[in-house]
Scaffold this active site. Structure first.
Site, PDB file in Angstrom:
ATOM      1  N   PRO A 104       3.977 -58.407  90.205  1.00 55.80           N
ATOM      2  CG  PRO A 104       4.830 -58.536  88.032  1.00 55.80           C
ATOM      3  CD  PRO A 104       5.241 -58.557  89.488  1.00 55.80           C
ATOM      4  CB  CYS A 105      -0.073 -61.461  91.430  1.00 52.60           C
ATOM      5  SG  CYS A 105      -1.102 -60.158  92.116  1.00 52.60           S
ATOM      6  CG  HIS A 106      -1.252 -57.411  86.903  1.00 50.62           C
ATOM      7  ND1 HIS A 106      -0.373 -56.895  87.833  1.00 50.62           N
ATOM      8  CD2 HIS A 106      -0.879 -56.905  85.704  1.00 50.62           C
ATOM      9  CE1 HIS A 106       0.481 -56.090  87.213  1.00 50.62           C
ATOM     10  NE2 HIS A 106       0.190 -56.087  85.921  1.00 50.62           N
TER      11      HIS A 106
END
Length: 171
Positions: free
Chosen positions: A115-117
């Site tokens: 989940p790079c967000h």
């Protein structure tokens, strides 16, 4: 889970948390007609050394590097409804924040299991998403808001969430 006891977000390069350059960057960003707020799509993540060595990123057409996997392994630990920073991840893996950002810009496993967000700048600004700071930041913001985080009108994480939602307990 580790909760910060001192302010998490720091002034950026000696400026204020709401630096003029960040406000201008956010003001210039173009809201796309369609916002991708998907936080459920899950991609297969190579776990073994053999699978990692042979995996070709559909995003770049290249192999994912050992460094990128180190970044992704740290990032995947950030839980739903929380965030971390490029600096916190870089401190954990012994690298620099920009290198972490570059690896996350190439993330072929978004939104899950990597989940790079959920990774923000050290001053709690939304930062870039998928290597873009002009329109895709609204995708990132929408994903994080769907997970319960809130941002002000300039793209900074709400001050009330900066300590309670910060994650840095990497293994």
């Amino acid at each position: 889970m580790k909760v910060a006891t001192t302010p998490v977000c720091s002034p950026h390069f000696g400026g204020t948390r709401h630096s003029a350059s960040r406000r201008q960057q956010y003001a210039k960003a173009v809201v796309p007609d369609v916002i991708d707020d998907d936080i459920e799509t899950t991609h297969t993540y190579p776990e073994t050394t053999e699978d990692r060595a042979s995996f070709m990123s559909p995003k770049s057409g290249r192999r994912v590097t050992e460094f990128q996997y180190r970044v992704y392994d740290a990032c995947r630990q950030v839980p739903l409804g929380h965030y971390s920073t490029y600096k916190a991840i870089s401190d954990h893996i012994g690298s620099g924040p920009r290198a972490v950002g570059n690896a996350l810009a190439k993330n072929p496993f978004c939104p899950l299991p990597i989940p790079c967000h959920r990774v923000l700048t050290s001053d709690c600004y939304i930062g870039g998403f998928s290597g873009d700071t002009k329109s895709k930041i609204f995708f990132k913001k929408a994903k994080l808001e769907k997970e319960g985080l809130k941002f002000d009108e300039s793209g900074f994480l709400s001050e009330t969430m900066q300590q309670s939602r910060f994650f840095s307990e990497f293994k």
